[in-house]
Enzyme design. Structure first.
Site, mmCIF file in Angstrom:
data_model
loop_
_atom_site.group_PDB
_atom_site.id
_atom_site.type_symbol
_atom_site.label_atom_id
_atom_site.label_comp_id
_atom_site.label_asym_id
_atom_site.label_seq_id
_atom_site.Cartn_x
_atom_site.Cartn_y
_atom_site.Cartn_z
ATOM 1 N N ALA A 64 0.862 -1.176 0.000
ATOM 2 C CA ALA A 64 0.000 0.000 0.000
ATOM 3 C C ALA A 64 0.905 1.234 0.000
ATOM 4 O O ALA A 64 2.075 1.151 0.374
ATOM 5 C CB ALA A 64 -0.891 -0.004 1.232
ATOM 6 N N GLN A 66 0.955 3.661 1.945
ATOM 7 C CA GLN A 66 1.443 3.938 3.304
ATOM 8 C C GLN A 66 2.163 2.724 3.894
ATOM 9 O O GLN A 66 2.158 2.530 5.118
ATOM 10 C CB GLN A 66 0.296 4.386 4.203
ATOM 11 C CG GLN A 66 -0.142 5.821 3.971
ATOM 12 C CD GLN A 66 0.975 6.835 4.224
ATOM 13 O OE1 GLN A 66 1.857 6.620 5.042
ATOM 14 N NE2 GLN A 66 0.936 7.941 3.499
ATOM 15 N N SER A 67 2.769 1.909 3.053
ATOM 16 C CA SER A 67 3.453 0.706 3.526
ATOM 17 C C SER A 67 4.603 1.035 4.477
ATOM 18 O O SER A 67 5.500 1.822 4.140
ATOM 19 C CB SER A 67 4.000 -0.058 2.320
ATOM 20 O OG SER A 67 4.904 -1.062 2.751
ATOM 21 N N ASN A 68 4.577 0.408 5.633
ATOM 22 C CA ASN A 68 5.706 0.531 6.565
ATOM 23 C C ASN A 68 6.887 -0.292 6.080
ATOM 24 O O ASN A 68 8.031 0.019 6.371
ATOM 25 C CB ASN A 68 5.288 0.052 7.952
ATOM 26 C CG ASN A 68 4.144 0.874 8.506
ATOM 27 O OD1 ASN A 68 4.258 2.090 8.601
ATOM 28 N ND2 ASN A 68 3.040 0.219 8.848
ATOM 29 N N VAL A 70 7.800 -0.761 2.883
ATOM 30 C CA VAL A 70 8.523 -0.038 1.836
ATOM 31 C C VAL A 70 9.455 1.000 2.471
ATOM 32 O O VAL A 70 10.612 1.144 2.063
ATOM 33 C CB VAL A 70 7.546 0.601 0.830
ATOM 34 C CG1 VAL A 70 8.273 1.538 -0.116
ATOM 35 C CG2 VAL A 70 6.812 -0.481 0.033
#
Ligand SMILES: *Cc1c(COP(=O)(O)O)cnc(C)c1O
Length: 320
Positions: A64, A66-68, A70
């Site tokens: 997503a 807002q991926s943590n 990534v």
């Protein structure tokens, strides 16, 4: 590759313990000391060396917006001198559940940190997880055609090595006396699979509160356990071995829930500890509800998996 300052802190939550009538402790993987914290740092300690061993030029993953994962991957790639490409949807969804009617924020939070880190984030139109995975594979193939050596990392870093990291992390928890319950937010599976392997043989009940509304997710967890078992020689775990709770997903993956928002305020006002809206808030809302219902009790450990930059990307005051 050392990235996380291990062991992360472990401490009691005295006011919430008293309020809920349990003995509640918290494992602070929000305080890994790496790239704003979070559970993905531990996985990357094993994944990045594999990318380097394979001679990769570029790491490709998805998530997503807002991926943590990534964000933490971007930081780990910076440390390793690797290029990092992430194919992202603002709100990916499950086929059986369908798209969310709620719009998510377009920037800030993790996306801002990705930009600072130099991650090449490629936003594709919202769709299903399968569409996201297909777009990611297309991206990897295009990079390979230009002569780049690509190291592919599945969503959330949930490969056997990612799970291995959490199997090792379990050893940071004292076992005398053992915790009765271990609760945490669960999604792509390597946290839960690793912890279940790591806590095997102890009386602790390892309960994942899901951030995704997918009842069949346990099948993916069993497959991941199988590949972890290949690595370690552990006996693999089956679908039925995973304790999963789907009751606190709220409106869907990646969308804050009213109960989660209450949990954010509750833990902040009781103990001064922040939760994120997508994962840990929902898991902690589950912990509070299950404790109040008497379904969990005794010595309870909440594993804080991080995610805090997303708190700054979502409005918490909506609908409350
Ligand atoms: C990724 C993530 C999880 C879920 O961990 P998995 O290993 O993917 O199941 C939980 N909490 C936060 C904050 C995360 O970023």
């Amino acid at each position: 590759m050392p990235l996380v300052l291990e062991p992360t802190p472990l401490h009691r939550l005295p006011r919430v313990s008293k309020d809920l009538g349990i003995d509640l402790w918290i494992k602070r993987d929000d305080l890994t000391g790496f790239a704003f914290g979070g559970n993905k740092g531990r996985k990357l300690e094993y994944l990045i060396p594999e990318a380097l061993t394979q001679g990769a030029d570029v790491v490709v993953t998805c998530g997503a917006a807002q991926s943590n994962f990534v964000r933490q991957l971007g930081a780990a790639c910076a440390v390793a001198g690797l290029r990092c490409v992430a194919v992202c949807m603002h709100t990916p969804h499950d086929h059986s559940v369908g798209p969310s009617p709620q719009a998510n924020p377009k920037g800030g939070g993790n996306l801002m940190l990705d930009e600072i880190l130099g991650v090449e984030v490629r936003i594709v139109p919202d769709g299903s997880w399968d569409e996201l995975f297909a777009a990611t594979e297309d991206c990897a193939v295009v990079l390979e055609r230009t002569g780049q050596r690509v190291y592919r990392i599945p969503i959330g870093g949930s490969s056997a090595l990612g799970a291995y990291a959490f199997r090792q992390a379990a050893a940071e928890i004292p076992t005398d006396p053992p915790f009765d319950w271990l609760l945490f937010s669960s999604s792509s599976g390597s946290t839960q699979v690793g912890l279940c392997h790591g806590f095997r043989g102890l009386s602790t009940q390892v309960l994942g509160i899901l951030a995704d509304p997918e009842p069949q997710i346990g099948e993916d967890f069993a497959a991941l356990s199988e590949s972890l078992a290949h690595l370690t020689g552990d006996p693999p775990l089956a679908f039925g071995d995973f304790l999963l709770n789907l009751d606190f997903v709220g409106p869907g993956y990646g969308i804050p829930s009213p109960a989660g928002t209450d949990a954010i305020r509750y833990l902040a006002r009781m103990e001064g500890v922040f939760l994120d809206p997508i994962y840990t808030a929902k898991a902690f809302a589950g912990l509070v509800a299950l404790a109040r219902a008497g379904e969990i009790g005794g010595r309870v450990l909440f594993w804080h998996t991080g995610g805090l930059p997303a708190l700054l990307a979502f409005p918490v005051n909506e609908g409350s």
